[in-house]
Design an enzyme around this catalytic site. Structure first.
Site, PDB file in Angstrom:
ATOM      1  N   HIS A 106       0.814  -1.223   0.000  1.00 18.87           N
ATOM      2  CA  HIS A 106       0.000   0.000   0.000  1.00 18.87           C
ATOM      3  C   HIS A 106       0.840   1.263   0.000  1.00 18.87           C
ATOM      4  CE1 HIS A 106      -4.473   0.184   0.608  1.00 18.87           C
ATOM      5  NE2 HIS A 106      -4.242  -1.034   0.174  1.00 18.87           N
ATOM      6  N   CYS A 107       0.841   1.959  -1.117  1.00 23.64           N
ATOM      7  CA  CYS A 107       1.620   3.187  -1.267  1.00 23.64           C
ATOM      8  C   CYS A 107       0.887   4.131  -2.213  1.00 23.64           C
ATOM      9  CB  CYS A 107       2.987   2.879  -1.868  1.00 23.64           C
ATOM     10  SG  CYS A 107       3.671   1.275  -1.451  1.00 23.64           S
ATOM     11  N   LEU A 149       2.710   6.961  -3.250  1.00 22.40           N
ATOM     12  CA  LEU A 149       2.858   5.593  -2.598  1.00 22.40           C
ATOM     13  C   LEU A 149       1.664   4.802  -2.036  1.00 22.40           C
ATOM     14  CD1 LEU A 149       4.821   3.305  -1.221  1.00 22.40           C
ATOM     15  CD2 LEU A 149       4.253   4.667   0.752  1.00 22.40           C
ATOM     16  N   GLU A 150       1.686   3.476  -2.035  1.00 22.39           N
ATOM     17  CA  GLU A 150       0.935   2.457  -1.309  1.00 22.39           C
ATOM     18  C   GLU A 150       1.372   1.056  -1.713  1.00 22.39           C
ATOM     19  OE1 GLU A 150      -3.509   2.249  -0.732  1.00 22.39           O
ATOM     20  OE2 GLU A 150      -3.207   0.754  -2.242  1.00 22.39           O
TER      21      GLU A 150
END
Length: 378
Positions: free
Chosen positions: A356-357, A372-373
């Site tokens: 996860h970003c 991000l994730e």
């Protein structure tokens, strides 16, 4: 940072595909003991591994609550930037801004959707979620990017994927769920997506991964490799409830055209064998009212589709399953110009997610900025 009253589409902005250039990647540090087992320490080590993997290709920023700052700074390598920021949990793709870009000027802005923990008081996963709902604004402010704020439209970043050329893929299971935007019709939701993602077409899959607690986020079942080409989570086991879901998605995708009029090429991405929560893992999580429990024997929404496409690499969740090698081989074939890296993701999956970003993106011709994730279903 200004809050804008127009829309990205009106202003000539679009959401880039994840495979386009990133200025960087943002993550959130895990810590809550009612979601992460054993004081969140195993998950923290897993997030460190993810951050290190992505950092090989682009800058990474980790957001950390005040009381975890010293611990996170100690555990993370010096080349990962650590920023103190209040959050409720660790799901950056869902709570962070959706970055949109103007191809003419290279300017970047953020879309700040309302967040209600995947369903609010109807079927949300925790309460409160107010700190998470402020994350997108804070990131836009830190990056000096103006934002569009939708106070009355709930959406998580993991519920959409785009090809950067006008096509959005999502699921009815998620965006039409009663805990998101029940007062809006499917057509109204579609128009909002087009207006704020700078898109022309929305492809609606029916459902996401079996037992995905996010109401079937698309990022765990399907992703764009490049315009006109997707991977789809798949199983050949007709006795698995996932089989009918994936078969239905396959039929939709192979009969659809994207915004440019192209037929989609669909690559089957085989799932790992069903992964169940063990007794030890269940007992390591604190029981708290208002939070979804982790129960022994529950099936986790494990998938390789929730991978992260970095500038020169692809970071893929691994589960110590025979399908791990198949996934790595397929991604090496699909991304010959990128380095394929596997990261063991069970600890992240136990918290309800995969990699996860969020990425802050910009076209290749323009100097850089960031996003991000990573890892899991959320």
């Amino acid at each position: 940072m200004k809050t804008l009253l127009s829309t990205p589409k009106k202003d000539g902005y679009r959401m880039p595909g994840e495979f386009e250039y990133h200025d960087g990647c943002w993550m959130i540090w895990p810590e809550r003991t009612d979601n992460w087992r054993n004081g969140a320490k195993p998950a923290q080590h897993a997030f460190v591994d993810v951050a290190k993997a992505i950092s090989e290709f682009e800058p990474v920023t980790m957001c950390v609550n005040q009381h975890q700052y010293v611990n996170a700074r100690h555990m993370l390598p010096d080349y990962v930037r650590v920023v103190e920021m209040a959050t409720n949990d660790a799901w950056m793709r869902d709570v962070g801004p959706t970055f949109v870009v103007h191809d003419g000027t290279g300017d970047i802005r953020g879309v700040d959707w309302a967040f209600n923990a995947w369903g609010g008081l109807i079927d949300g996963l925790y309460f409160p979620w107010d700190e998470d709902d402020r994350v997108a604004e804070k990131i836009c402010d830190l990056e000096g990017k103006d934002r569009y704020r939708l106070n009355n439209f709930v959406l998580e970043g993991g519920s959409i994927h785009v090809d950067g050329e006008g096509t959005v893929i999502t699921t009815e299971e998620c965006l039409l769920s009663s805990g998101r935007n029940p007062s809006l019709s499917k057509q109204e939701i579609e128009e909002t997506l087009k207006e704020y993602l700078g898109a022309e077409k929305v492809i609606w899959l029916k459902r996401g991964i079996y037992l995905d607690e996010t109401n079937g986020h698309v990022d765990n079942i399907c992703n764009f490799v490049r315009p006109g080409e997707v991977v789809l989570a798949w199983t050949d086991d007709e006795s698995d409830p996932q089989y009918e879901i994936s078969k239905e998605c396959y039929e939709i995708l192979t009969n659809e055209f994207d915004a440019k009029g192209r037929k989609l090429t669909v690559h089957k991405l085989y799932l790992p064998s069903p992964i169940l929560i063990t007794k030890e893992e269940s007992e390591g999580v604190d029981t708290v009212d208002g939070t979804l429990p982790r129960v022994e024997g529950d099936r986790l929404a494990a998938s390789y589709a929730n991978y992260y496409t970095a500038n020169g690499g692809v970071v893929i969740p691994q589960f110590n399953d025979p399908s791990d090698e198949k996934a790595l081989a397929l991604f090496s074939e699909l991304y010959p110009e990128r380095k394929v890296v596997g990261v063991y993701a069970r600890e992240i999956l136990l918290g309800g997610g995969n990699i996860h970003c969020i990425t802050q993106q910009q076209p290749l011709a323009i100097p850089a900025i960031k996003p991000l994730e990573l890892v899991g279903a959320r």
